[in-house]
Write an enzyme that holds these catalytic residues in place. Structure first.
Site, PDB file in Angstrom:
ATOM      1  N   ASP A 296       0.871  -1.167   0.000  1.00 40.75           N
ATOM      2  CA  ASP A 296       0.000   0.000   0.000  1.00 40.75           C
ATOM      3  C   ASP A 296       0.916   1.228   0.000  1.00 40.75           C
ATOM      4  O   ASP A 296       2.141   1.127   0.121  1.00 40.75           O
ATOM      5  CB  ASP A 296      -0.967   0.000   1.194  1.00 40.75           C
TER       6      ASP A 296
HETATM    7  C1  NOJ Z   1      -3.955   3.957   0.109  1.00 40.90           C
HETATM    8  C2  NOJ Z   1      -5.169   3.091   0.208  1.00 40.90           C
HETATM    9  O1  NOJ Z   1      -5.147   2.355   1.418  1.00 40.90           O
HETATM   10  C3  NOJ Z   1      -5.305   2.108  -0.940  1.00 40.90           C
HETATM   11  O2  NOJ Z   1      -6.529   1.465  -0.847  1.00 40.90           O
HETATM   12  C4  NOJ Z   1      -5.165   2.823  -2.250  1.00 40.90           C
HETATM   13  O3  NOJ Z   1      -5.324   1.911  -3.305  1.00 40.90           O
HETATM   14  C5  NOJ Z   1      -3.801   3.471  -2.296  1.00 40.90           C
HETATM   15  N1  NOJ Z   1      -3.685   4.442  -1.217  1.00 40.90           N
HETATM   16  C6  NOJ Z   1      -3.560   4.171  -3.631  1.00 40.90           C
HETATM   17  O4  NOJ Z   1      -4.345   5.261  -3.749  1.00 40.90           O
END
Ligand code: NOJ
Length: 752
Positions: A296
């Site tokens: 993430d």
């Molecule tokens: C953080 C989020 O937790 C995730 O779900 C998302 O895909 C990413 N950022 C990218 O934006």
């Protein structure tokens, strides 16, 4: 430089042949052959790559479209992109922009390996669909698959190859803002929805111009975050992890999902992004997942504040050794992997495996065949917000609405009998909130508000008096009087209340799950007018609103329904569509009941009213406000008793359970018929109910349908005392009904 790149060109041509081959073959053997062919090509590309280029493939940078996480001021992707040090970009949108970036990767770097563009296409790209929690309330898997397919079609035309969806985290805490992004509380329903979404995004052919790679996230157990606070610690038993939180991820693997995202949270002391058991041993080895795992946003770097790595070097070591293949915005793998390789902490084999996994998906997407196939400005104009997509979005919106209360059949409103409707409340004319969070390129200006939707539908039939009354938050009551005047002058009041879109989503958690601001007081004032009130809720989480339930005759849960919210709600309010949605998550009375879910354990002292020494609260009931699976219709359904084919189920055989459901009203309607079981005695305690099947049936007025469910030993399995997934002999109760609280019961035994 050119000479080397030309070595890859034959692969583009060969891949095209493979893609053609894939579309014409159906057998698993041929798919295996195609996989082998891709693996061969991947290896050939890999053999040309320098270590720098390999590490580059593992790096994902954000474009400047929009940041979906914290970013440093000097964030610069241009230089590393030109140097071939980036394998993927996120948040770079539009056919034109992605084409420019792709051109740099393909034409200006030594090997010309195409970028893979990823984006959060969660519930639509520009045509926005209901938030995923809402859409799950339709219990309509075809619809869910179709909406993901529409999102993929639009995103693919605008240069995207890959969506960071579906989010398949089971969520049982309404405080958690991200509950809006998933399929609710149940692993069975959640698994089916996960598979439907993966199929919708990816289709049968990943190289087709209207499909994109999906990503099962957030692996794992992000939804079990303590106290419903985002990014927080997760401390759960191995059994709960396997039984509740992992099944939707496994369903995504079985549906062929191409990528996974590691979660921000720790699980029992080990952050998911450093969790070798979860990422490597379980996902890659036991489940044989062939795709790649992306971290993430910055979650490899966040191993430092988690307190499991002292510095970037250790964070990179943990991430790579756990099995994270791609570093999203952590800026760790480059440069740390070089030193880690030199020190023997990470092996060349590991790096090669990560690169292979990423190149494999790029090949499957057809990017080596034509790196620009997804950035098509013509197609972008043609498909985005097409009439067809808007119609599907409206249908999805209608089907996601849940009728929670309808005393004396106040709904649907009949324009023949009503002259004036007062539309009041802060959500009545909002467009911004309707599209919900994670709405990609959705433009609030293109959403149709409830006021507009109702006005269009009522044109020439009834008058609308609109007054806002109050804001979503804040203490200001100065608008009450105008709204009360409108209400007093009307035949019926539609009060649109709820949460702002910015109250659910990432890092958008609440400790109070009631109506924010002065909205409850506003409703109390409206009630004094004596006019019949229909509350239209707009929100991204279950709300604790006992006063509303107790005092308002009609309640419609409309969540955040997307671009077509206004017309869809009008369709339901005016009876052009008979609501059929059912809650995919329990609504608590108040936050004091949280966590609350239908599949709880009985305990040694289940609650008995009036008895002191048992499991309950002094000040609130133990029953939820609205149970899982609940939702009304403008018609009524009557369930027969259950007929079982036998009272004994043997291994290898089947048991059928039949029920006849009669539409006893005067309107046609759809009913979601639910089947639950309870294993009465196990080697470990079992939930009081577990959903094991459902059917959505359209039943004409006055008619009946007989629904037959089939159960096998598989349906009875759980993790036993030794953590073996097995069915234990004994007595089972089987329930069928319209929701988890109103059920017919039968009993059978499973015998070995
Ligand atoms: C953080 C989020 O937790 C995730 O779900 C998302 O895909 C990413 N950022 C990218 O934006």
């Amino acid at each position: 430089m050119k000479a080397l790149r030309s070595k890859i060109v034959p692969f583009f041509i060969a891949t095209f042949a493979v893609a053609l081959f894939l579309t014409t073959c159906e057998s698993a053997v041929k798919i295996d052959d195609a996989e082998k062919e891709i693996a061969r090509k991947v290896d050939s590309v890999l053999s040309l790559m320098t270590l720098e280029e390999k590490v580059g493939q593992l790096m994902q940078y954000s474009g400047f479209g929009e940041f979906t996480g914290p970013v440093s001021a000097d964030h610069n992707y241009m230089e590393p992109l030109k140097e071939g040090k980036i394998g993927s970009m996120l948040n770079a949108n539009g056919a034109e922009y992605t084409r420019k970036l792709q051109q740099i990767a393909v034409e200006e770097t030594r090997l010309g390996i195409p970028l893979i563009f990823g984006y959060d296409v969660i519930h639509g790209y520009r045509t926005i669909f209901p938030i995923p929690l809402a859409e799950t309330a339709s219990w309509d898997l075809d619809l869910i698959e179709t909406s993901a397919h529409v999102a993929a079609t639009e995103a693919a035309a605008a240069g995207q190859h890959w969506t960071f969806a579906p989010m398949v985290d089971i969520a049982r805490d309404p405080r958690w803002g991200r509950i809006m992004e998933g399929a609710g509380e149940d692993p069975y329903l959640g698994s089916l929805v996960a598979a439907a979404r993966v199929k919708g995004f990816q289709g049968d052919d990943l190289a087709a111009p209207n499909t994109i790679a999906a990503c099962a996230k957030h692996f794992a157990a992000y939804g079990a975050t303590m106290a419903g606070k985002d990014y927080n610690t997760v401390d759960i038993s191995n059994r709960t992890l396997h039984e509740i939180y992992l099944p939707p991820f496994k369903a995504a693997v079985d549906a062929g999902v191409e990528t996974f995202m590691s979660a921000f949270n720790e699980i029992n002391g080990i952050p998911a992004t450093a969790n070798r058991y979860i990422l490597n041993d379980l996902l890659k080895e036991e489940w044989q997942f062939k795709g790649f795992i992306v971290s993430d946003w910055s979650s490899i770097r966040e191993l430092i504040p988690h307190g499991i790595a002292a510095n970037d070097y250790e964070a990179g070591n943990l991430g790579m050794n756990a099995g994270v293949d791609m570093d999203m915005m952590g800026m760790i793998y480059d440069p740390q992997l070089f030193q880690l390789l030199e020190d023997g902490k990470v092996t060349q084999l590991q790096v090669d495996d990560a690169v292979r996994r990423i190149l494999r998906v790029k090949f499957k997407l057809g990017l080596f065949d034509d790196p620009y196939r997804y950035c098509d400005e013509e197609r972008e104009k043609e498909v985005i917000m097409s009439e067809e997509h808007l119609e599907i979005s409206r249908d999805a919106a209608r089907k996601s609405i849940v009728l929670l209360k309808n005393e004396n059949n106040l709904l649907p409103l009949d324009p023949q009998k009503i002259n004036t409707i007062a539309l009041v409340g802060p959500m009545g004319d909002t467009r911004f909130d309707l599209i919900g969070e994670w709405s990609a390129r959705g433009n609030p200006e293109e959403a149709i508000s409830l006021l507009e939707g109702l006005t269009r539908s009522l044109e020439g039939k009834a008058k609308i008096l609109h007054a806002k009354g109050c804001e979503i938050s804040g203490e200001d009551k100065s608008g009450f009087s105008e709204a009360i005047r409108a209400a007093s002058a009307a035949d019926v009041v539609v009060a649109a209340v709820g949460e702002s879109r910015m109250m659910s989503g990432e890092a958008l958690c609440r400790s109070d799950i009631g109506l924010p601001g002065v909205q409850k007081e506003f409703l109390m004032e409206l009630q004094k007018t004596g006019k019949p009130i229909v509350v239209v809720l707009m929100n991204g989480r279950p709300l604790g609103i006992p006063w509303v339930k107790g005092n308002v005759p009609a309640i419609l849960e409309t969540w955040f329904l997307g671009t077509q919210a206004g017309p869809a709600i009008a369709d339901v309010l005016l009876g052009m569509y008979n609501p059929s949605g059912k809650l995919p998550v329990t609504f608590p009375v108040s936050v004091g009941q949280v966590p609350i879910f239908y599949s709880y354990k009985n305990t040694g002292r289940p609650p008995v009213p009036g008895i002191r020494w048992n499991s309950k609260y002094l000040d609130i009931p133990v029953e939820p406000l609205f149970p899982f699976g609940y939702g009304l219709s403008y018609t009524t359904f009557e369930y027969s008793e259950i007929t079982l084919s036998d009272t004994i189920l043997l291994p290898g055989s089947e048991l059928t359970a039949e029920v006849t459901v009669k539409n006893t009203g005067v309107r046609d309607g759809e009913e979601i018929i639910q089947l639950y079981i309870r294993d009465l005695v196990g080697s470990v305690t079992r939930p009081v109910l577990e959903l094991k099947g459902f059917r959505k049936e359209n039943i004409p007025a006055g008619e009946s349908v007989t629904v037959r469910f089939t159960l096998t030993e598989e349906d009875l399995k759980f993790y036993d005392i030794n953590m073996d997934f097995t069915a234990e002999p004994g007595t089972f109760e089987l329930f069928i009904g319209p929701n988890s609280a109103e059920l017919k019961k039968a009993t059978f035994a499973f015998m070995e």
